[in-house]
Design a protein around this motif. Sequence first.
Motif, short mmCIF file in Angstrom:
data_model
loop_
_atom_site.label_atom_id
_atom_site.label_comp_id
_atom_site.label_asym_id
_atom_site.label_seq_id
_atom_site.Cartn_x
_atom_site.Cartn_y
_atom_site.Cartn_z
N TYR A 21 1.11 -1.00 -0.08
CA TYR A 21 -0.18 -0.32 -0.36
C TYR A 21 1.14 1.50 0.02
O TYR A 21 1.87 1.48 0.90
N GLU A 66 -2.62 5.03 0.49
CA GLU A 66 -3.71 3.97 0.48
C GLU A 66 -3.58 3.31 2.02
O GLU A 66 -4.92 2.90 2.71
N GLU A 126 -5.81 5.53 4.46
CA GLU A 126 -7.79 5.02 3.99
C GLU A 126 -8.00 4.35 4.13
O GLU A 126 -8.82 3.66 4.36
N TRP A 127 -7.10 3.45 4.28
CA TRP A 127 -7.10 1.14 4.01
C TRP A 127 -6.76 0.96 4.93
O TRP A 127 -6.65 -0.07 5.75
N SER A 145 -8.35 -0.10 8.17
CA SER A 145 -9.08 -1.56 8.91
C SER A 145 -8.10 -1.99 8.35
O SER A 145 -8.22 -3.76 8.51
N GLU A 146 -8.44 -2.41 6.39
CA GLU A 146 -7.75 -3.12 5.71
C GLU A 146 -6.51 -4.04 6.34
O GLU A 146 -6.58 -4.49 6.30
N VAL A 147 -6.18 -2.57 5.89
CA VAL A 147 -4.32 -3.25 6.39
C VAL A 147 -4.32 -4.26 8.26
O VAL A 147 -3.97 -5.43 7.77
N ARG A 165 -6.59 -5.76 8.76
CA ARG A 165 -6.76 -7.01 9.10
C ARG A 165 -6.25 -8.06 8.33
O ARG A 165 -6.64 -9.65 8.64
N ARG A 166 -5.38 -7.79 7.58
CA ARG A 166 -4.97 -8.58 6.48
C ARG A 166 -3.59 -9.22 7.54
O ARG A 166 -2.64 -10.07 7.29
N SER A 195 -4.43 -11.39 10.37
CA SER A 195 -5.14 -12.94 9.61
C SER A 195 -3.61 -13.92 9.07
O SER A 195 -3.52 -14.74 8.96
N GLN A 248 -0.11 -12.16 7.42
CA GLN A 248 -0.13 -11.43 6.73
C GLN A 248 1.02 -10.49 6.37
O GLN A 248 0.64 -9.24 7.45
N VAL A 284 2.67 -6.77 5.07
CA VAL A 284 1.48 -5.68 4.38
C VAL A 284 2.89 -4.39 4.61
O VAL A 284 3.73 -4.43 5.23
#
Length: 90
Positions: free
Chosen positions: A4, A8, A11-12, A14-16, A18-19, A22, A24, A26
């Motif tokens: 990212y 990004e 902006e994202w 929460s998605e980072v 979550r990854r 799990s 991953q 980033v």
Amino acid sequence: MVTYSIYEAKEWFSEVIRRVGSGQTVVISHRGAPVAEVRPIKNHPATIEERLKDLEERGILVRQAGPRAFLTPLAHQPGALQRFLDERHK
């Protein structure tokens, strides 16, 4: 690994997370160049020997190769430590 840009990642966020949650890793980039990694936290080992081994494997700690040297006292006068502490509290 997923990458990212800083924009990004903000902006994202929460998605980072979550990854990473799990399992991953980033990568965060700035102007196209990778500058940081966000990765899951490893569970720390329970015993001191396991912790020391983990630190050695990560390159944070280097154990002494030779025998340990004995410490020699710097102050040879009895009560030097107490006098030092007394002076600090004045």
